[in-house]
Design a protein around this motif. Structure first.
Motif, mmCIF file in Angstrom:
data_model
loop_
_atom_site.group_PDB
_atom_site.id
_atom_site.type_symbol
_atom_site.label_atom_id
_atom_site.label_comp_id
_atom_site.label_asym_id
_atom_site.label_seq_id
_atom_site.Cartn_x
_atom_site.Cartn_y
_atom_site.Cartn_z
ATOM 1 N N ALA A 74 1.003 -1.261 -0.276
ATOM 2 C CA ALA A 74 -0.152 -0.358 0.329
ATOM 3 C C ALA A 74 0.862 1.312 -0.275
ATOM 4 N N PHE A 75 2.221 1.660 0.982
ATOM 5 C CA PHE A 75 2.706 2.684 0.987
ATOM 6 C C PHE A 75 3.406 2.678 -0.810
ATOM 7 N N GLY A 76 3.642 1.643 -1.193
ATOM 8 C CA GLY A 76 4.397 1.327 -2.532
ATOM 9 C C GLY A 76 3.573 2.504 -3.496
ATOM 10 N N ALA A 77 2.423 2.329 -3.511
ATOM 11 C CA ALA A 77 1.264 2.284 -3.830
ATOM 12 C C ALA A 77 0.912 3.764 -4.192
ATOM 13 N N PHE A 78 1.106 3.887 -2.926
ATOM 14 C CA PHE A 78 0.364 5.775 -2.854
ATOM 15 C C PHE A 78 1.983 6.751 -3.162
ATOM 16 N N ASN A 79 2.921 6.272 -3.034
ATOM 17 C CA ASN A 79 3.831 6.670 -3.129
ATOM 18 C C ASN A 79 4.437 7.225 -4.618
#
Length: 217
Positions: free
Chosen positions: A27-32
């Motif tokens: 989820a963090f990777g997608a957000f970034n």
């Protein structure tokens, strides 16, 4: 075990996050990725903002990675330097504008609300009691925010992003109004603020490398 808390080699520990917290890592990777993609602001502009905000969070990992990304997108060292001077001006401005609370603190009849726009009318008190210092601040702020390698409009967009990082309501108010006057759109400001959001999250993310290093000692 290293005596240096900040080693680039520590970043290799972040590879463990996909096993330690796979859902959160994804989820963090997608957000970034979503935040830094081309939009109303270019990738280059977003990476310049990221470098600026990384100097707010004071995360050396983020400064390193986003400086490299900004360079790859065509940002010059002069542009990055001007962007970081915007950060310095906003940080200084946060202290200056918050000095208006001194008046309220000394006034027993001051209203309960700590943050009102009218507080800024009391900036004259700081100028009165420390005129040379205030003059120096004003000169620095003007120099930092005027058009150079970066336009005045983009500097104000950076200013809004940085102000959300420093969480100074006065700075958010002043630089949003300035950005609007310079022609910044709602879309540009929204994207800039989300870069700030990603960088604040990224500072915590990157420092998990230190946590893993310490846990393994």
């Amino acid at each position: 075990m290293s005596n240096n808390l900040y080693q680039k080699s520590h970043m290799a520990h972040l590879n463990q996050l996909k096993d330690l917290a796979p859902e959160q890592m994804q989820a963090f990777g997608a957000f970034n990725e979503a935040v830094l993609q081309e939009g109303a602001l270019t990738k280059k502009e977003k990476e310049i903002i990221a470098v600026a905000v990384a100097h707010v969070t004071e995360c050396p990992y983020c400064i390193d990675s986003h400086t490299r990304n900004a360079k790859a997108e065509g940002a010059t060292l002069e542009e990055l330097t001007e962007a970081v001077f915007v950060v310095a001006a906003i940080e200084a401005g946060g202290a200056v504008t918050h000095s208006t609370h001194i008046h309220n603190a000394k006034n027993e009849e001051a209203e309960d609300a700590l943050y009102t726009r009218s507080n800024l009318k009391r900036l004259g008190s700081l100028s009165k009691h420390a005129p040379e210092g205030f003059k120096g601040y004003s000169g620095f702020n003007t120099a930092a925010m005027k058009a150079g390698k970066l336009s005045a409009k983009f500097k104000e967009i950076i200013g809004v992003a940085v102000a959300h990082g420093t969480q100074c309501p006065y700075c958010i108010d002043v630089h949003t109004k300035n950005a609007d006057k310079e022609g910044a759109t709602d879309e540009e400001l929204a994207e800039a603020v989300l870069v700030t959001s990603a960088l604040l999250a990224g500072g915590a993310y990157a420092h998990m490398a230190n946590m893993i290093e310490s846990y393994g000692e």
